[in-house]
Design an enzyme around this catalytic site. Sequence first.
Site, PDB file in Angstrom:
ATOM      1  N   GLU A  70      18.490  15.437   0.491  1.00  0.00           N
ATOM      2  CA  GLU A  70      17.268  15.913   1.171  1.00  0.00           C
ATOM      3  C   GLU A  70      17.388  15.711   2.688  1.00  0.00           C
ATOM      4  OE1 GLU A  70      13.708  14.309  -0.721  1.00  0.00           O
ATOM      5  OE2 GLU A  70      13.717  16.063  -2.035  1.00  0.00           O
ATOM      6  N   TYR A  77       2.876   4.031  -2.918  1.00  0.00           N
ATOM      7  CA  TYR A  77       2.350   4.892  -3.988  1.00  0.00           C
ATOM      8  C   TYR A  77       1.729   4.071  -5.119  1.00  0.00           C
ATOM      9  CZ  TYR A  77       4.845   8.616  -1.664  1.00  0.00           C
ATOM     10  OH  TYR A  77       5.273   9.512  -0.721  1.00  0.00           O
ATOM     11  N   ASN A  91      -0.866  -5.365   3.023  1.00  0.00           N
ATOM     12  CA  ASN A  91       0.240  -4.481   3.431  1.00  0.00           C
ATOM     13  C   ASN A  91       0.673  -4.850   4.844  1.00  0.00           C
ATOM     14  OD1 ASN A  91       1.809  -2.039   2.512  1.00  0.00           O
ATOM     15  ND2 ASN A  91       1.074  -1.241   4.459  1.00  0.00           N
ATOM     16  N   GLN A  99       6.826   9.362  -8.481  1.00  0.00           N
ATOM     17  CA  GLN A  99       6.179   9.905  -9.671  1.00  0.00           C
ATOM     18  C   GLN A  99       5.844   8.785 -10.662  1.00  0.00           C
ATOM     19  OE1 GLN A  99       7.146  13.553 -12.830  1.00  0.00           O
ATOM     20  NE2 GLN A  99       8.736  12.914 -11.468  1.00  0.00           N
ATOM     21  N   ALA A 101       0.850  -1.207   0.000  1.00  0.00           N
ATOM     22  CA  ALA A 101       0.000   0.000   0.000  1.00  0.00           C
ATOM     23  C   ALA A 101       0.876   1.243   0.000  1.00  0.00           C
ATOM     24  CB  ALA A 101      -0.939  -0.018   1.201  1.00  0.00           C
TER      25      ALA A 101
HETATM   26  P1  FAD Z   1       6.520   2.262  -1.477  1.00  0.00           P
HETATM   27  O1  FAD Z   1       5.855   3.587  -1.627  1.00  0.00           O
HETATM   28  O2  FAD Z   1       7.814   2.185  -0.785  1.00  0.00           O
HETATM   29  O3  FAD Z   1       5.491   1.240  -0.849  1.00  0.00           O
HETATM   30  C1  FAD Z   1       5.755  -0.114  -0.604  1.00  0.00           C
HETATM   31  C2  FAD Z   1       4.731  -0.621   0.410  1.00  0.00           C
HETATM   32  O4  FAD Z   1       4.871  -2.035   0.544  1.00  0.00           O
HETATM   33  C3  FAD Z   1       4.918  -0.030   1.814  1.00  0.00           C
HETATM   34  O5  FAD Z   1       3.674   0.317   2.357  1.00  0.00           O
HETATM   35  C4  FAD Z   1       5.561  -1.175   2.603  1.00  0.00           C
HETATM   36  O6  FAD Z   1       5.256  -1.144   3.982  1.00  0.00           O
HETATM   37  C5  FAD Z   1       4.920  -2.375   1.924  1.00  0.00           C
HETATM   38  N1  FAD Z   1       5.703  -3.614   2.033  1.00  0.00           N
HETATM   39  C6  FAD Z   1       7.011  -3.776   1.701  1.00  0.00           C
HETATM   40  N2  FAD Z   1       7.377  -5.060   1.882  1.00  0.00           N
HETATM   41  C7  FAD Z   1       6.285  -5.718   2.347  1.00  0.00           C
HETATM   42  C8  FAD Z   1       6.031  -7.065   2.693  1.00  0.00           C
HETATM   43  N3  FAD Z   1       6.962  -8.004   2.612  1.00  0.00           N
HETATM   44  N4  FAD Z   1       4.775  -7.398   3.101  1.00  0.00           N
HETATM   45  C9  FAD Z   1       3.790  -6.463   3.182  1.00  0.00           C
HETATM   46  N5  FAD Z   1       3.984  -5.165   2.857  1.00  0.00           N
HETATM   47  C10 FAD Z   1       5.203  -4.794   2.448  1.00  0.00           C
HETATM   48  N6  FAD Z   1      10.298   9.953  -5.454  1.00  0.00           N
HETATM   49  C11 FAD Z   1       9.742  11.002  -6.095  1.00  0.00           C
HETATM   50  O7  FAD Z   1       9.157  10.830  -7.178  1.00  0.00           O
HETATM   51  N7  FAD Z   1       9.794  12.275  -5.577  1.00  0.00           N
HETATM   52  C12 FAD Z   1      10.380  12.529  -4.377  1.00  0.00           C
HETATM   53  O8  FAD Z   1      10.414  13.685  -3.935  1.00  0.00           O
HETATM   54  C13 FAD Z   1      10.966  11.451  -3.663  1.00  0.00           C
HETATM   55  N8  FAD Z   1      11.519  11.657  -2.457  1.00  0.00           N
HETATM   56  C14 FAD Z   1      12.027  10.595  -1.748  1.00  0.00           C
HETATM   57  C15 FAD Z   1      12.559  10.848  -0.479  1.00  0.00           C
HETATM   58  C16 FAD Z   1      13.073   9.792   0.261  1.00  0.00           C
HETATM   59  C17 FAD Z   1      13.631  10.070   1.629  1.00  0.00           C
HETATM   60  C18 FAD Z   1      13.073   8.469  -0.280  1.00  0.00           C
HETATM   61  C19 FAD Z   1      13.640   7.332   0.537  1.00  0.00           C
HETATM   62  C20 FAD Z   1      12.551   8.218  -1.538  1.00  0.00           C
HETATM   63  C21 FAD Z   1      12.015   9.278  -2.285  1.00  0.00           C
HETATM   64  N9  FAD Z   1      11.461   9.078  -3.561  1.00  0.00           N
HETATM   65  C22 FAD Z   1      10.905  10.143  -4.250  1.00  0.00           C
HETATM   66  C23 FAD Z   1      11.376   7.719  -4.137  1.00  0.00           C
HETATM   67  C24 FAD Z   1       9.977   7.138  -3.836  1.00  0.00           C
HETATM   68  O9  FAD Z   1       9.674   7.260  -2.465  1.00  0.00           O
HETATM   69  C25 FAD Z   1       9.845   5.678  -4.254  1.00  0.00           C
HETATM   70  O10 FAD Z   1      10.228   5.567  -5.599  1.00  0.00           O
HETATM   71  C26 FAD Z   1       8.395   5.225  -4.076  1.00  0.00           C
HETATM   72  O11 FAD Z   1       8.054   5.201  -2.710  1.00  0.00           O
HETATM   73  C27 FAD Z   1       8.154   3.842  -4.682  1.00  0.00           C
HETATM   74  O12 FAD Z   1       6.805   3.526  -4.570  1.00  0.00           O
HETATM   75  P2  FAD Z   1       6.344   2.009  -4.400  1.00  0.00           P
HETATM   76  O13 FAD Z   1       4.867   1.994  -4.482  1.00  0.00           O
HETATM   77  O14 FAD Z   1       7.118   1.124  -5.309  1.00  0.00           O
HETATM   78  O15 FAD Z   1       6.808   1.602  -2.939  1.00  0.00           O
HETATM   79  P1  NAD Z   2      20.583   7.173  -5.792  1.00  0.00           P
HETATM   80  O1  NAD Z   2      20.932   5.915  -6.460  1.00  0.00           O
HETATM   81  O2  NAD Z   2      19.896   8.229  -6.548  1.00  0.00           O
HETATM   82  O3  NAD Z   2      21.897   7.836  -5.146  1.00  0.00           O
HETATM   83  C1  NAD Z   2      22.786   7.070  -4.386  1.00  0.00           C
HETATM   84  C2  NAD Z   2      24.160   7.751  -4.353  1.00  0.00           C
HETATM   85  O4  NAD Z   2      25.018   6.976  -3.529  1.00  0.00           O
HETATM   86  C3  NAD Z   2      24.815   7.836  -5.721  1.00  0.00           C
HETATM   87  O5  NAD Z   2      25.193   9.167  -5.966  1.00  0.00           O
HETATM   88  C4  NAD Z   2      26.003   6.877  -5.624  1.00  0.00           C
HETATM   89  O6  NAD Z   2      27.122   7.313  -6.373  1.00  0.00           O
HETATM   90  C5  NAD Z   2      26.303   6.914  -4.130  1.00  0.00           C
HETATM   91  N1  NAD Z   2      27.024   5.724  -3.651  1.00  0.00           N
HETATM   92  C6  NAD Z   2      26.837   4.429  -4.015  1.00  0.00           C
HETATM   93  N2  NAD Z   2      27.697   3.627  -3.358  1.00  0.00           N
HETATM   94  C7  NAD Z   2      28.440   4.422  -2.536  1.00  0.00           C
HETATM   95  C8  NAD Z   2      29.481   4.184  -1.607  1.00  0.00           C
HETATM   96  N3  NAD Z   2      29.964   2.949  -1.372  1.00  0.00           N
HETATM   97  N4  NAD Z   2      30.002   5.237  -0.945  1.00  0.00           N
HETATM   98  C9  NAD Z   2      29.549   6.498  -1.152  1.00  0.00           C
HETATM   99  N5  NAD Z   2      28.561   6.790  -2.039  1.00  0.00           N
HETATM  100  C10 NAD Z   2      28.007   5.773  -2.708  1.00  0.00           C
HETATM  101  O7  NAD Z   2      19.737   6.732  -4.505  1.00  0.00           O
HETATM  102  P2  NAD Z   2      18.811   7.563  -3.524  1.00  0.00           P
HETATM  103  O8  NAD Z   2      19.323   8.938  -3.309  1.00  0.00           O
HETATM  104  O9  NAD Z   2      18.628   6.667  -2.355  1.00  0.00           O
HETATM  105  O10 NAD Z   2      17.440   7.650  -4.311  1.00  0.00           O
HETATM  106  C11 NAD Z   2      16.697   6.450  -4.595  1.00  0.00           C
HETATM  107  C12 NAD Z   2      15.634   6.763  -5.633  1.00  0.00           C
HETATM  108  O11 NAD Z   2      14.670   7.651  -5.066  1.00  0.00           O
HETATM  109  C13 NAD Z   2      16.206   7.454  -6.851  1.00  0.00           C
HETATM  110  O12 NAD Z   2      15.557   6.981  -7.975  1.00  0.00           O
HETATM  111  C14 NAD Z   2      15.866   8.909  -6.630  1.00  0.00           C
HETATM  112  O13 NAD Z   2      15.670   9.601  -7.852  1.00  0.00           O
HETATM  113  C15 NAD Z   2      14.565   8.816  -5.845  1.00  0.00           C
HETATM  114  N6  NAD Z   2      14.440  10.002  -4.975  1.00  0.00           N
HETATM  115  C16 NAD Z   2      13.913  11.127  -5.530  1.00  0.00           C
HETATM  116  C17 NAD Z   2      13.814  12.276  -4.769  1.00  0.00           C
HETATM  117  C18 NAD Z   2      13.225  13.526  -5.382  1.00  0.00           C
HETATM  118  O14 NAD Z   2      12.757  13.465  -6.518  1.00  0.00           O
HETATM  119  N7  NAD Z   2      13.217  14.642  -4.687  1.00  0.00           N
HETATM  120  C19 NAD Z   2      14.241  12.269  -3.431  1.00  0.00           C
HETATM  121  C20 NAD Z   2      14.796  11.107  -2.906  1.00  0.00           C
HETATM  122  C21 NAD Z   2      14.894   9.971  -3.700  1.00  0.00           C
END
Ligand code: FAD
Ligand code: NAD
Length: 406
Positions: free
Chosen positions: A170, A13, A37, A319, A11
């Site tokens: 972030e 995105y 979930n 997204q 559950a």
């Molecule tokens: P999720 O949204 O992670 O959902 C997975 C769900 O499955 C969760 O509810 C989890 O509890 C559940 N689940 C997992 N394993 C199990 C299991 N075994 N049994 C039951 N339930 C389970 N992307 C953007 O586009 N814009 C952003 O600004 C952005 N910011 C981010 C900031 C951070 C700090 C992080 C970590 C990521 C960010 N991302 C962003 C990336 C984005 O969050 C992920 O790409 C997105 O959440 C993926 O969606 P999903 O539906 O695949 O999984």
């Molecule tokens: P990422 O893969 O985007 O970045 C990971 C970084 O860790 C890379 O720059 C890589 O070179 C570095 N790295 C890898 N191994 C390393 C090591 N041994 N030592 C030091 N550095 C190392 O991963 P993320 O930042 O966790 O993001 C995950 C996904 O979530 C991405 O697709 C990202 O676009 C998305 N995300 C998007 C947003 C947003 O749109 N605002 C915010 C957070 C995450």
Amino acid sequence: MRKPKIVVLGAGYGGLMTVTRLQKMLGQDEADIVLVNKNDYHYETTWLHEASAGTMHHDRVRYDIDSVINRSKVEFICAEVQDVKTADKKVILNTGEIDYDYLVFALGGEPETFGIQGLKEYAFTISNVNTARQIREHIDYQFATYATETDKKEERLAIVVGGAGFTGIEFLGELTNRVPELCREYDIDYSKVRIYCVEAAPTVLPGFDPELVKYAVAQLEKKGVEFKIGTAIKEVTPEGIKAAKGEEELEEIKAGTVIWAAGVRGSSIIEKAEIENMRARVKVNPDLRAPGHDDIFVIGDSSLIINEEINRPYPPTAQIAMQQGEVCARNVVKLVKGSAEELESFKPDIKGTVCSLGDDDAIGVAFGKKMTGTKASFMKKMIDNRALFMIGGPALVLKKGKFNIF
Ligand code: FAD
Ligand code: NAD
């Protein structure tokens, strides 16, 4: 006649977009819809850096799944998925097993550890509500302990963030806002705190606009972040990290807190289920089904889709997961209704990327325009509110939305 059973795993995105669309498009007599979930709440993964740094309470980043699903059409099972037996069309849960006719796999991703020694034991990851709470509490504990100990260990106040991708940056934006508050709370001199960002690639935010990256680095350096670029973390120890620049000798950084934010892979359940995958991500067919499995859709961080323009995978984002959820729901409905129409092909519509640098600062490119500062920060909050709106409509935006926009 027996109704087809659609089981949606996760559950997040992707999963919630699929279920909220399915419940609108299908009548009670047309299909059974089941959502599984591990928690009875959804969390905004994209806000977890705020809860981790402690600039937002963890309850603000989550909401009850019940508040967005129609219980007369959707059965919700709060359980952990352990495996998928594709040949038997069964999902194994910690509470039992369920069968399916159509499966939507949306369990998100897991941190990529690259087999680095000590990482699982000594580093924290920004992965869910529990890990976010743990990071916030751990940093608080380090500051509180420093304040009480006679033989003061300054390394307690050092925080290493591994990875300067979007998650790492972030988190640093929030952390640099939180640390001055912590210093005031525990009567600690700010100059004693060290915040390091260690990035293996030759630049922060590899692949992002260089002018915006320069702005972000300058803003974070102003707030005390020390960047170690082109430096890879090789080991995490109880005392901190060992890292190296290229072939140079290992450098040790002592730190009471190590946050690992160096990328994600797909769900390990994909590997267990023996669905063809690369780092637990399934290179899905254009209609989002797993190759060789006409009854299984994989969306979100566990799916892999190629950007044909550069012949590289799209980075996994919320997204994309949400857009996939919409297409996946329409395709499932076509199958359930036995439509003669071809299934829809998924093509991401990337509207831009905005990276926050704390509550009132950000960098981003949206609709082809570059932005920094409060303008970009405003855009980021609008994107966050839009995600709420897409899943729960105006009621969810009013309840959970970000209105601190000026
Ligand atoms: P999720 O949204 O992670 O959902 C997975 C769900 O499955 C969760 O509810 C989890 O509890 C559940 N689940 C997992 N394993 C199990 C299991 N075994 N049994 C039951 N339930 C389970 N992307 C953007 O586009 N814009 C952003 O600004 C952005 N910011 C981010 C900031 C951070 C700090 C992080 C970590 C990521 C960010 N991302 C962003 C990336 C984005 O969050 C992920 O790409 C997105 O959440 C993926 O969606 P999903 O539906 O695949 O999984
Ligand atoms: P990422 O893969 O985007 O970045 C990971 C970084 O860790 C890379 O720059 C890589 O070179 C570095 N790295 C890898 N191994 C390393 C090591 N041994 N030592 C030091 N550095 C190392 O991963 P993320 O930042 O966790 O993001 C995950 C996904 O979530 C991405 O697709 C990202 O676009 C998305 N995300 C998007 C947003 C947003 O749109 N605002 C915010 C957070 C995450």
